[in-house]
Motif scaffolding. Structure first.
Motif, mmCIF file in Angstrom:
data_model
loop_
_atom_site.group_PDB
_atom_site.id
_atom_site.type_symbol
_atom_site.label_atom_id
_atom_site.label_comp_id
_atom_site.label_asym_id
_atom_site.label_seq_id
_atom_site.Cartn_x
_atom_site.Cartn_y
_atom_site.Cartn_z
ATOM 1 N N GLN A 53 77.203 -0.261 -106.143
ATOM 2 C CA GLN A 53 77.243 1.098 -105.632
ATOM 3 C C GLN A 53 77.143 2.122 -106.764
ATOM 4 O OE1 GLN A 53 77.016 2.259 -102.070
ATOM 5 N NE2 GLN A 53 76.024 3.185 -103.759
ATOM 6 N N ARG A 120 79.472 7.226 -86.520
ATOM 7 C CA ARG A 120 79.539 6.824 -87.924
ATOM 8 C C ARG A 120 79.879 5.350 -88.056
ATOM 9 N NH1 ARG A 120 84.503 6.358 -90.261
ATOM 10 N NH2 ARG A 120 86.340 6.896 -89.011
ATOM 11 N N ARG A 123 75.390 1.801 -88.210
ATOM 12 C CA ARG A 123 74.455 2.200 -89.263
ATOM 13 C C ARG A 123 73.211 1.323 -89.259
ATOM 14 N NH1 ARG A 123 75.588 6.894 -90.521
ATOM 15 N NH2 ARG A 123 73.975 6.572 -92.088
ATOM 16 N N VAL A 129 71.355 6.480 -99.286
ATOM 17 C CA VAL A 129 72.449 7.112 -98.543
ATOM 18 C C VAL A 129 73.054 6.121 -97.548
ATOM 19 C CG1 VAL A 129 73.024 8.927 -96.888
ATOM 20 C CG2 VAL A 129 71.554 9.450 -98.843
ATOM 21 N N ASP A 130 72.193 5.364 -96.854
ATOM 22 C CA ASP A 130 72.698 4.329 -95.940
ATOM 23 C C ASP A 130 73.585 3.340 -96.699
ATOM 24 O OD1 ASP A 130 71.197 5.388 -93.834
ATOM 25 O OD2 ASP A 130 69.496 4.048 -94.193
ATOM 26 N N ALA A 132 75.204 3.683 -99.488
ATOM 27 C CA ALA A 132 76.464 4.276 -99.959
ATOM 28 C C ALA A 132 77.485 4.326 -98.832
ATOM 29 C CB ALA A 132 76.204 5.675 -100.507
ATOM 30 N N GLU A 133 77.037 4.669 -97.633
ATOM 31 C CA GLU A 133 77.965 4.753 -96.504
ATOM 32 C C GLU A 133 78.466 3.372 -96.089
ATOM 33 O OE1 GLU A 133 75.832 6.944 -93.567
ATOM 34 O OE2 GLU A 133 76.212 8.883 -94.523
ATOM 35 N N ARG A 136 81.174 1.764 -98.566
ATOM 36 C CA ARG A 136 82.563 2.220 -98.424
ATOM 37 C C ARG A 136 83.357 1.363 -97.440
ATOM 38 N NH1 ARG A 136 80.238 7.500 -99.187
ATOM 39 N NH2 ARG A 136 79.843 7.759 -96.948
ATOM 40 N N GLU A 137 82.648 0.692 -96.544
ATOM 41 C CA GLU A 137 83.300 -0.141 -95.532
ATOM 42 C C GLU A 137 83.493 -1.583 -95.976
ATOM 43 O OE1 GLU A 137 84.449 1.038 -92.786
ATOM 44 O OE2 GLU A 137 83.449 2.960 -92.506
#
Length: 408
Positions: A53, A120, A123, A129-130, A132-133, A136-137
Motif C-alpha cells: 500500500q 462502501r 468494491r 484508489v480501489d 487503497a480502499e 484498509r480492510e
C-alpha cells in the motif's frame, strides 16, 4: 499542427508516448488521463502493491515526461472526439487538436447491477484508489468475500490471506479460471488456495446481495448465505469504447482495429485493453487481450505505425499470475486444440502443450514455484510464433531441449 494526442494515460499510452520519442518523433505529444495519477502499472494492485500500500508503481516519473517533451494531463476526462475538426474535447471545456489520435482508454471492472454504487462495503479492483480502499480492510479478523474465480479474484484472495484476512471466494461456474486456463492447472491453484485457508465455492449461484454499515450478506441460490465485512466483485472487465462509439468508430468487442492497430478512421489508432484485433497466428481470429505484456507490445508497435511504418501485430498472447509462491504462465490460445501433452519438471511443476489436429502448437500452460516454468514457456512462445509442429513425445520428455525443437 496538432501533433499526436493519446487518450488514456495507462501502461499502453505511456509506453507509446515514450516510444514515439525514441523513434525520432519531434512533434507535440499530449497524454490525457482521467485519473489523478501519472500512468502506473495495474498488475501490482492485486499482488505486492496491495500488500505494501505505497504509491503506485509508476511507468515513469514526472521529470522523465518533462525531459521527453510529453505533456501529461491528469484528472482530465475527455468529453468527445470531433473527427471532422480533428479535435479532442475535454469535460472541463478545453480542447486539443490532433494530427493523429491514439485511443488507449483501457477497460473498467464489470459490476453486478445494483450492488456497487452507494455501498462502501462493496468494491471492485481496477484503480489505485480501489486498491487503497480495499487495503484498509485487509487485516486479521476481518472477513472478505470475493465474487469471481479469475486472476483478479484469486490474486486478491492470496494477498488477503497473507495479511491474515479470512476469505470466501464464490465462483458461479463449475471451476475457477475457466477462461483460458486448463482444468489441470486450475485444480492445482484451487487446492493451494484451500490449503491456505480460502473457502472456495464453485458452481455457486447468487440470489441476492444485501449490504449495510455493518457488513455484507450474500444470499445463495441453494438457500445458504455468506456473511462478510466487505465484498470485492471480480467478474472481469469491459472495454472503454464509449468515446469511440460516439465518434462513429467501428466497435467489435472493443474498438475494432486492423493488424496495424488502425481504426476505421485512418488518423485514429487504438491499442491495449480497449481494442480488438486480428491475430495472425490463429487465422486472423479477432481477440481482445487484457494483459500487461500486450499493453507494452502494442504501445511500441502503435508508435511506429503512428509514424507511418505500417507494421502488423505478430506477438503471441502471454499471461501470468502470481499466487502465494506459485507462478502460472500461459503462452498462446488453446482454443481449437485437440491434444494436450504434459511435461513434468522439478518440485511438482509442469507444462501442458496444446496442439491442433495438424500437430501445430497453439499454446503452452505452465505452473510451478517461482520462475521454474518461465524459460520453457518463453521457448514455447517462440515455437508458436514460428508455426512449429513438434513431436509430442519430444515435448513430454524433460530431456528434450525446446530450443532444439525451435531450430529443427
Amino acid at each position: 499542427m496538432g501533433g499526436v494526442v493519446i487518450i488514456g494515460a495507462g501502461e499502453c499510452g505511456a509506453r507509446a508516448a515514450f516510444a514515439l520519442r525514441e523513434k525520432g518523433y519531434d512533434g507535440s505529444i499530449t497524454l490525457i488521463g482521467a485519473e489523478p495519477h501519472l500512468p502506473y502499472e495495474r498488475p501490482p494492485l492485486s499482488k505486492d502493491g496491495l500488500k505494501e500500500q505505497v504509491e503506485p508503481k509508476y511507468v515513469a516519473c514526472a521529470e522523465r515526461y518533462g525531459a521527453s517533451g510529453i505533456e501529461v494531463l491528469t484528472d482530465s476526462p475527455v468529453k468527445a472526439i470531433d473527427r471532422v475538426a480533428k479535435r479532442v474535447e475535454l469535460i472541463d471545456g478545453g480542447s486539443i487538436s490532433y494530427d493523429r489520435l491514439l485511443l488507449t482508454t483501457g477497460a473498467r471492472a464489470r459490476t453486478i447491477p445494483g450492488t456497487v454504487d452507494g455501498s462502501r462495503r462493496i468494491r471492485t479492483l481496477r484503480t489505485h484508489v480501489d486498491a487503497a480502499e480495499i487495503r484498509r480492510e485487509l487485516v486479521p479478523g476481518r472477513r472478505l468475500a470475493i465474487i469471481g474465480g479469475g486472476f483478479i479474484g484469486l490474486e486478491l484472495a492470496a494477498t488477503a490471506r497473507g495479511l491474515g484476512t479470512d476469505v470466501v471466494l464464490i465462483e458461479g461456474l463449475p471451476r475457477i479460471l475457466s477462461r483460458g486456463v486448463p482444468a489441470e492447472i486450475a485444480t492445482v491453484v484451487a487446492e493451494r488456495h484451500r490449503t491456505e485457508g480460502v473457502d472456495v465455492r464453485c458452481d455457486t449461484k447468487i440470489d441476492r446481495i444485501d449490504a449495510d454499515e455493518n457488513g455484507v450478506q450474500i444470499l445463495l441460490a441453494n438457500g445458504q448465505s455468506v456473511d462478510a465485512d466487505f465484498l470485492v466483485v471480480g467478474i472481469g472487465a469491459a472495454p472503454n469504447t464509449e468515446l469511440a462509439e460516439a465518434a462513429g468508430l467501428r466497435v467489435n468487442n472493443g474498438i475494432a482495429v486492423d493488424a496495424t492497430l488502425r481504426t476505421s478512421d485512418p488518423d485514429i489508432f487504438a491499442a491495449g485493453d480497449c481494442c480488438s484485433y486480428p491475430l495472425c497466428h490463429y487465422g486472423d481470429r479477432r481477440v481482445r487481450l487484457e494483459a500487461w505484456r500486450n499493453a507494452q507490445d502494442q504501445g511500441a508497435l502503435v508508435a511506429s505505425n503512428l509514424l507511418g511504418a505500417n507494421e502488423t501485430i505478430t506477438s503471441v498472447p502471454w499471461f501470468w499470475s502470481d499466487q502465494y509462491d506459485l507462478t502460472l504462465q500461459i503462452a498462446g490460445l488453446a482454443d481449437g486444440a485437440t491434444v494436450a501433452v504434459r511435461r513434468d519438471l522439478a518440485d511438482g511443476a509442469f507444462i501442458l502443450f496444446h496442439l491442433d489436429d495438424t500437430g501445430r502448437l497453439l499454446a503452452a500452460s505452465g505452473i510451478g514455484k517461482g520462475n521454474v516454468v518461465a524459460r520453457d514457456i518463453r521457448l514455447a512462445e517462440m515455437l508458436i510464433a514460428a508455426g512449429k509442429r513438434p513431436d509430442p513425445r519430444a515435448l513430454v520428455s524433460p530431456e528434450t531441449k525446446l530450443k532444439a525443437l525451435l531450430a529443427a
